[in-house]
Enzyme design. Structure first.
Site, PDB file in Angstrom:
ATOM      1  N   HIS D  62       0.821  -1.244   0.043  1.00  0.00           N
ATOM      2  CA  HIS D  62       0.024   0.023  -0.151  1.00  0.00           C
ATOM      3  C   HIS D  62       0.655   1.314  -0.028  1.00  0.00           C
ATOM      4  CE1 HIS D  62      -3.208  -2.846   1.023  1.00  0.00           C
ATOM      5  NE2 HIS D  62      -2.302  -3.187   2.112  1.00  0.00           N
ATOM      6  N   SER D  85       1.786  -0.129  -5.498  1.00  0.00           N
ATOM      7  CA  SER D  85       0.711  -0.579  -4.270  1.00  0.00           C
ATOM      8  C   SER D  85       0.390  -2.020  -4.496  1.00  0.00           C
ATOM      9  CB  SER D  85      -0.392   0.429  -4.580  1.00  0.00           C
ATOM     10  OG  SER D  85      -1.153   0.040  -3.220  1.00  0.00           O
ATOM     11  N   SER D  90      -5.781   1.563  -2.191  1.00  0.00           N
ATOM     12  CA  SER D  90      -5.052   2.237  -1.162  1.00  0.00           C
ATOM     13  C   SER D  90      -4.020   3.248  -0.910  1.00  0.00           C
ATOM     14  CB  SER D  90      -4.276   0.929  -0.251  1.00  0.00           C
ATOM     15  OG  SER D  90      -3.464   0.355  -1.103  1.00  0.00           O
ATOM     16  N   ASP D 143       3.263  -7.795   0.137  1.00  0.00           N
ATOM     17  CA  ASP D 143       2.019  -7.712   1.037  1.00  0.00           C
ATOM     18  C   ASP D 143       0.780  -8.251   0.429  1.00  0.00           C
ATOM     19  OD1 ASP D 143      -0.611  -6.481   1.962  1.00  0.00           O
ATOM     20  OD2 ASP D 143       0.716  -5.200   3.280  1.00  0.00           O
ATOM     21  N   GLU D 205       3.971  -9.861   4.691  1.00  0.00           N
ATOM     22  CA  GLU D 205       3.730  -9.349   6.056  1.00  0.00           C
ATOM     23  C   GLU D 205       2.233  -9.770   6.303  1.00  0.00           C
ATOM     24  OE1 GLU D 205       4.477  -5.112   5.767  1.00  0.00           O
ATOM     25  OE2 GLU D 205       2.303  -5.118   6.235  1.00  0.00           O
ATOM     26  N   ASN D 230       4.859 -11.607   9.195  1.00  0.00           N
ATOM     27  CA  ASN D 230       3.423 -11.567   9.987  1.00  0.00           C
ATOM     28  C   ASN D 230       3.335 -12.073  11.135  1.00  0.00           C
ATOM     29  OD1 ASN D 230       0.359 -11.123   9.745  1.00  0.00           O
ATOM     30  ND2 ASN D 230       0.390 -13.230  10.031  1.00  0.00           N
ATOM     31  N   LYS D 235       4.624  -7.628  14.799  1.00  0.00           N
ATOM     32  CA  LYS D 235       3.488  -7.401  13.807  1.00  0.00           C
ATOM     33  C   LYS D 235       2.290  -7.946  14.063  1.00  0.00           C
ATOM     34  CE  LYS D 235       1.504  -7.269   9.486  1.00  0.00           C
ATOM     35  NZ  LYS D 235       0.177  -7.881   9.226  1.00  0.00           N
ATOM     36  N   ASP D 239       0.255  -4.759  14.627  1.00  0.00           N
ATOM     37  CA  ASP D 239      -0.645  -3.992  13.342  1.00  0.00           C
ATOM     38  C   ASP D 239      -1.971  -4.719  13.097  1.00  0.00           C
ATOM     39  OD1 ASP D 239      -1.592  -3.872  10.541  1.00  0.00           O
ATOM     40  OD2 ASP D 239       0.773  -4.283   9.966  1.00  0.00           O
ATOM     41  N   ASN D 240      -2.135  -5.687  13.321  1.00  0.00           N
ATOM     42  CA  ASN D 240      -3.397  -6.710  13.015  1.00  0.00           C
ATOM     43  C   ASN D 240      -4.290  -6.125  14.123  1.00  0.00           C
ATOM     44  OD1 ASN D 240      -1.598  -7.746  11.359  1.00  0.00           O
ATOM     45  ND2 ASN D 240      -2.440  -9.948  11.604  1.00  0.00           N
ATOM     46  N   CYS D 244      -6.006  -2.356  13.411  1.00  0.00           N
ATOM     47  CA  CYS D 244      -7.474  -2.297  13.006  1.00  0.00           C
ATOM     48  C   CYS D 244      -8.490  -1.691  14.104  1.00  0.00           C
ATOM     49  CB  CYS D 244      -8.040  -3.848  12.921  1.00  0.00           C
ATOM     50  SG  CYS D 244      -7.053  -4.371  11.303  1.00  0.00           S
ATOM     51  N   HIS D 350      -8.663  -9.618   4.216  1.00  0.00           N
ATOM     52  CA  HIS D 350      -7.724  -9.691   3.065  1.00  0.00           C
ATOM     53  C   HIS D 350      -8.468  -9.265   1.700  1.00  0.00           C
ATOM     54  CE1 HIS D 350      -3.838  -9.798   2.131  1.00  0.00           C
ATOM     55  NE2 HIS D 350      -4.136 -10.222   1.066  1.00  0.00           N
ATOM     56  N   HIS D 403      -3.514   2.005   8.603  1.00  0.00           N
ATOM     57  CA  HIS D 403      -3.130   2.032  10.059  1.00  0.00           C
ATOM     58  C   HIS D 403      -2.248   3.294  10.226  1.00  0.00           C
ATOM     59  CE1 HIS D 403      -4.912  -1.641  10.372  1.00  0.00           C
ATOM     60  NE2 HIS D 403      -3.640  -2.575  10.109  1.00  0.00           N
ATOM     61  N   SER D 411       5.475  -2.901  12.127  1.00  0.00           N
ATOM     62  CA  SER D 411       5.538  -3.884  11.005  1.00  0.00           C
ATOM     63  C   SER D 411       6.585  -3.797  10.408  1.00  0.00           C
ATOM     64  CB  SER D 411       4.106  -3.734  10.216  1.00  0.00           C
ATOM     65  OG  SER D 411       2.888  -4.090  11.121  1.00  0.00           O
ATOM     66  N   GLN D 415       9.747  -5.553   8.581  1.00  0.00           N
ATOM     67  CA  GLN D 415      10.227  -5.708   7.124  1.00  0.00           C
ATOM     68  C   GLN D 415      11.381  -5.449   6.816  1.00  0.00           C
ATOM     69  OE1 GLN D 415       8.926  -7.012   4.745  1.00  0.00           O
ATOM     70  NE2 GLN D 415       6.317  -6.803   4.482  1.00  0.00           N
TER      71      GLN D 415
END
Lengths: 482, 482, 482, 482
Positions: D62, D85, D90, D143, D205, D230, D235, D239-240, D244, D350, D403, D411, D415
């Site tokens: 993204h 992207s 995104s 990603d 990720e 991930n 991560k 992040d998740n 969110c 996803h 995010h 995250s 990476q």
């Protein structure tokens, strides 16, 4: 002026940003109508009897999608409406366009100057009399009291008291108002006296505006009956609390996309707005510190687990400052220059003077970088950056779209019922501040239950007698706090 | 009688469970004093001037450790105190013992019969006159209004109105009261008239008790000035809300050690008690359903994400039922017989008639198994089990130890200030229901801030003027809801 | 000894507090069975095939009502069980009585001395061989690893390594164990060798006990296959987290009735136990500060809005300290002597050495006042008071009744499945530490869903293929963290 | 094409929306850098040694402000970067412009067609060789796995396996990919073989992308070493979950300004993304219902008080549906046509196939009204309206800005460390899927603590030995779940 103007023409009468946004605005109004069951129910109930038939109503209230539904509700029950926003940044231009497109006069765009703002307010007050002159409103829907202020000050001037308009001004805005009044005095002699003669009442929905009304009433200077809509439970405990719980973070996010989790956020004031703000920030994982002057509210904050201390004690520790007080000079220059680098400062209380914006701008060595509309970075003399949102005005309206429709339906149902009540009792009411009867307050709540699937329990006659209330309510004594 | 009695002796004057518990009680009173800064501050402030010097005070209020600190505060500021509990299950026997050990007359133990309970109430009302007779109290501290009821009904009888004592009784307890009044009429003719002559006021702290006072006042039958302590903000928005938030789960846990996470809990009523109860259950991971009659409270519940429906619609789905209403017949026999197997039913509202306990006991085919004190298993005709806690009386006091000290310090500071106020103004006040002035309400809050480390912000004179309040408060209009 | 003893008699074989409590215990076991659907389901499934038929099982696990349901589950599937508690304060005497009354040997009462505790552990290990001697267990259910420790150390001694039993002891308890081993060496020569010969496995459910097992395995000293029950998701993410979320506050409340709202609470450690503890305290309105050594867990705490700092930085500010670490010397003497007056200190982690209790007791000038069982007030040299709960042992078990039944049903279902697995694979497994397969972990969860009304969605074959899992699960890779 | 293109020119090499947005983008990148301490720390640490010096890196991720900071970090440590992207909606166009303005090739704009999207992916893969041809990347930042997919499928084709490109396509996008591969085969024969020869690794990720990598590895088809970013704790659990928790509501608000309080919201899936989504919605006062296939996750949801049932059982009751699963066909046509009027449907899991968008569009009688970009109203055959956000693609990226920076710094630090690791060990690693060592995971967390004021406790040597870990960590066993 960054607006499209069609003044007093047969095709319409508006000052807005872009009439081509009307279609988009209409689509969003359609969506909002489904989220505003209170207003829609009042429309259905009063469509036939039209209790405001032919009544001239001036509104001064953030020109948003939700307000569009309010405006069209007032029109549906008969009113002749003219509208301005009550904040230079809060207009949603597609909402204004959609209203203008229906022929309802509206004077509002996002990003007015203060001069433009007060001109718009005057426009909203000026109903053409068909002979080249202007009539004033018979009723006013006010938010913050600007229309009420203007009429009172204009009337005072025409009564011969020139002391205020000729006094030194404490702010640029104050001077703008004075200049406007002087111009009206020149251009429309005797105008305010004529306005007051026709004016039958005002309903006001903010803590600050209501406070001004009580002050006027106490001083014997209030010119019309007023209804304090703010203190309907379904307003102050809903809009202020649940509205801000949703719209504060919305403003912060749209402005800066900032991560709230892990941040230290200072909420200045723990009234209803502060309660909603603090709850929202905590829910995102911010550590919230509250400042308060009132020991009861301070103890409430502590009982919810918030640290309560002074702004001074948070400098260097906190990342985000939110003022919610309705008072002034809450975040002062000496605070802002001592904050942590990258601090964010915003206001969701009332006026922009909660933060000393003017004084900060005037501070030698401050550099201002505009990031995007309503987001400014101040580089301070010590090299730290500070972000100011919406120039210190309401962050939820300046950086986002204000409160969501559902909660505004409660507030605006109260406004509408207040307008109907003021007109119906125009010959009974005194020049005092009234509150809507609890029965109506409960009715506003009731109108919103079905939409969200709430099923009420019904008292038996025996139970109602046991607690001494009617089966149909009202259910609580006046002093009940909810 | 399961109590130790030393009546009207020189060594003391009490009916309690076990005087040997006094040392333990004293240790816990010492701990509680550190958690009750409001009461301790009042003691310090008024130790010298003793505003209740020599005043006869009868208290009818749960005889807990916290109440012991209240009693000793009243004594420290001069009062002559006699005490009973206001609930047959709520006495903490070590608290009663510690008070008895100091020579203060106290009549309370955990697990009284209703006959014993009302006798204790009379004992608390009976100050020996030194000549074998009895004087009544000059002030009453009431919780639920039982003392007030007894005096009013006794007085009514002595005024010649025998209709009530001779009427059919709706409950066993009602008959117990009538029997007591008849006995007093025989044993102490003219007693109530004498009591009323000396009586100068009552302070009452429950929603239900206050409601009765307003009814008496409205009917012109209230015999003394009354102060509504319940509606001090620092009472109703603290004790009811934050107290229940802590003590409901405590009662459930001590009763049944039940896992709350994952359970479906129904909270009947969403007033302050309901709000605290629902918050507590949700925090433990229960899914909470709210029932309400009032559309405003129902909408508040919905705004907090609770499902709002009727008790009927939850049967078979819910595991736990909590009544918080102050009304009666909330959980009815037809509800209980349709509940899920192993359902738990309890009350944290007011009287045990929120749940139809008597009717359930009388239902053919019901078997009752006592698990331990205050925990009964009802095996229903359909074979399901249902657990009833504290026989339907207040579960936090019956199964645990009531609200914690800190929150009770707020409530009891209000009670103490009300007693001082009633005595000071005994010649000014009418036979009406008063509320403590906001200034005192704020003062109660202020007394509790230091203990928990809260640091207040102080208004500047300019800020105070801007919002039109004194620098030192009070800060809010009377109608403010907090 | 404060216990009733019937040792090795035909009428029973127990050391418990009071056999007359058996009826009460049985009633509560009946209630618990309804809250433990996992165990009850395993009973039903394996009643017929009895996979542990005749297997000698020793349990060392808090002798609570929930454990009683575990014991009877093991018996229902065939096992010959003997039981001791794994903590001197955690026994519920009515639970022990109910088990004793059924003829199952149990050796546990609330408030054992350390000598009594280790004797009980030996009793639980000693299955009469019918000829005056003793056999050891074939399987062990362990909690904290005391049985495993005793057998390993006894075996080591019999292998000729006397170094440990003759070394200086770091604590009183260590010396007690050594004394016991020397006594067994005298009284039962060769006993441990015989025990080890029959021993087929151990299942262990605590973080600390499991850690010891991995250390033994890594050192090549583990004598049997072991199953790490702690790291089943349905154990560590349920019992540790949700269990503590319910039982920490329960322990604090029963101990001190303290108001949690407004207090500052320090939670040392933010693993699963710390997460549950912090959530619970915050929900009550406490302001929670977390201490951590692990940057990941520290960042998690910060993301939830907790302040993260060191114990040192909280002294004088915090009211409540809770250790949750499994490590030692978390709250040290220098901390305790610098705390705020009236601070409360307790442990819900593992051993009592998380708090330096012995060192505090030994500090000159410290005075200890016992308030009630498991609640001690330490008057410190500076005059401040500090409350220590359960003598630094697990506060939820010492001051309340431990975790509620429903969550323990998850943990104990894992224990039971582990026992079945160990026996079934006794000839396959190596002397290593195993984890239950994810399929069984999911099964444990599944057994608990219906009780709380959860309805699962079922994958279609196409969806299952799309994400590459079987339709019936297991659904997640091994490294998935939940 | 709605983009500005400068392809392979000396002045730059990009396809973006509007290069004039570069200044604004740069201002926001500057702000983001202060929120991304992990990335900035890696820059500082590796600025001198430049571990990726000259390494060709293709990124498919993204193209947001946060990604711009990642890109510039990779460049600062030496890499030669090209970027596309990984989602058609995104891209933040000002971020892309700012990157393009620095001369870094970037191919991304908000609102690509699928054809444009895959062309951009190819552009990002095509490093000019200076002789008119193209080299592939040496490392890939992926990603969702689109670059990995394209290379693998291209390579497969060049290996002679034409079955896939010639097979029938299940979706329009699949056909687009096949068409692209056929075109490359014509235009750049042998290209993929050359790409694979140079390719040394990929870091991925997302849950879904990682899942594909494991499938490739299990099938022996993975062409390079891969690092599963991930499943770094910093991560997936940050992040998740926390990402969110902030960005779901942000997307909903910017799309529809909808009031969340009082609404019924269905969260499909209770993994980390679902946990964050549900927490966020509940915090706003929505009543959240969870759907799950996994009994463990379902039990977790129940323990948090969420109702768990199937999508079918919520139809007509719920207002908002959010898919979080990574699976397909979660919200199906038969669901959408049975939803409550005005329901909102979106995906934060996803791919857009979590919702059957294509099938709904194809349904006879459906009318689609575009409200504004990424917001469509579907008028269903029964007359009800349903709002679909971001055409079923990620709502937080399509309707908001993804995010916030701080969590993405976690995250992206993973990476970056993965990229460094892949290059450093390019001669050691096998064609397998690796996870970063826990030490690095802890380091990522550590880099983010100072920014938010966290102060870690440090183990003593004795404590570290007691729990058997190094003083400096890593602190937890591999199976620890956090």
């Amino acid at each position: 002026m960054n607006a499209q103007v069609k003044t007093f023409s047969t095709e319409g009468d508006y000052k807005i940003a872009d009439i081509s946004l009307a279609d988009w605005g209409r689509k969003e109004i359609d969506i909002a109508e489904h989220e505003m069951p209170g207003l829609m129910s009042i429309r259905r109930k009063h469509a036939a009897d039209a209790p405001l038939r032919g009544v001239r109503v001036t509104g001064s209230l953030h020109m948003t999608i939700q307000t569009a539904v309010l405006i069209e509700t007032l029109k549906d029950i008969g009113a002749d409406v003219r509208w301005a926003s009550c904040n230079i940044f809060s207009t949603q231009d597609h909402a204004a366009a959609a209203i203008a497109a229906t022929g309802t006069p509206v004077f509002a765009w996002k990003g007015e100057t203060l001069e433009e703002y007060w001109d718009c307010t005057l426009d909203a007050l000026s109903f053409p009399d068909g002979q080249g002159g202007f009539l004033g409103p018979q009723l006013v829907v006010d938010d913050g009291g600007d229309v009420t202020l203007l009429i009172h000050k204009g009337h005072e001037l025409e009564q011969g008291d020139e002391s205020w308009v000729n006094s030194a001004s404490g702010s640029h805005e104050e001077q703008v108002i004075k200049n406007l009044l002087k111009r009206v005095a020149r251009e429309r002699p005797g105008y305010w006296t004529k306005v007051v003669a026709d004016w039958k009442g005002v309903s006001e929905e903010t803590t600050t505006g209501v406070h001004r009304l009580y002050q006027l009433a106490d001083a014997g200077k209030l010119l019309v009956p007023a209804i304090n809509v703010n203190d309907s439970v379904t307003k102050s405990k809903f809009d202020n609390l649940y509205g801000c719980r949703e719209s504060l973070a919305d403003g912060l996010k749209r402005a800066l996309d900032v991560m709230l989790a892990g941040k230290v956020a200072v909420v200045c004031g723990y009234g209803d707005v502060g309660k909603g703000s603090a709850a929202s920030l905590r829910a995102y994982g911010a550590r919230v510190i509250v400042t308060e002057i009132d020991p009861i509210c301070a103890l409430q904050a502590a009982m919810e687990g918030y640290e309560v201390k002074t702004v001074e004690d948070t400098l260097g520790e906190a990342d985000i400052y939110v003022t919610t007080t309705g008072n002034k000079d809450i975040i002062r220059v000496e605070h802002m220059t001592a904050m942590k680098d990258q601090a964010i400062v915003c206001n969701i209380g009332h006026f922009d003077n909660e933060i000393q914006v003017d004084a900060l701008k005037a501070l030698p060595g401050v550099e201002i970088v505009n990031i995007k509309p309503q987001v400014d970075k101040f580089v301070l003399p010590n090299g730290n950056a500070m972000f100011l949102l919406a120039e210190g005005r309401l962050v939820n309206l300046g950086c986002a779209t204000g409160h969501p429709s559902f909660v505004m339906s409660n507030s605006f149902s109260n406004q509408t019922l207040a307008q109907i009540d003021l007109w119906a009792k125009k010959d009974e009411y005194d020049r005092k501040v009234y509150i809507l009867p609890k029965k109506l307050d409960e009715e506003v709540a009731r109108l919103h239950l079905e939409k969200i699937g709430v099923k009420l329990t019904k008292l038996t006659k025996e139970q109602a007698d046991y607690i001494g209330v009617p089966v149909e309510g009202p259910f609580k004594p006046e002093h009940y706090r909810y």
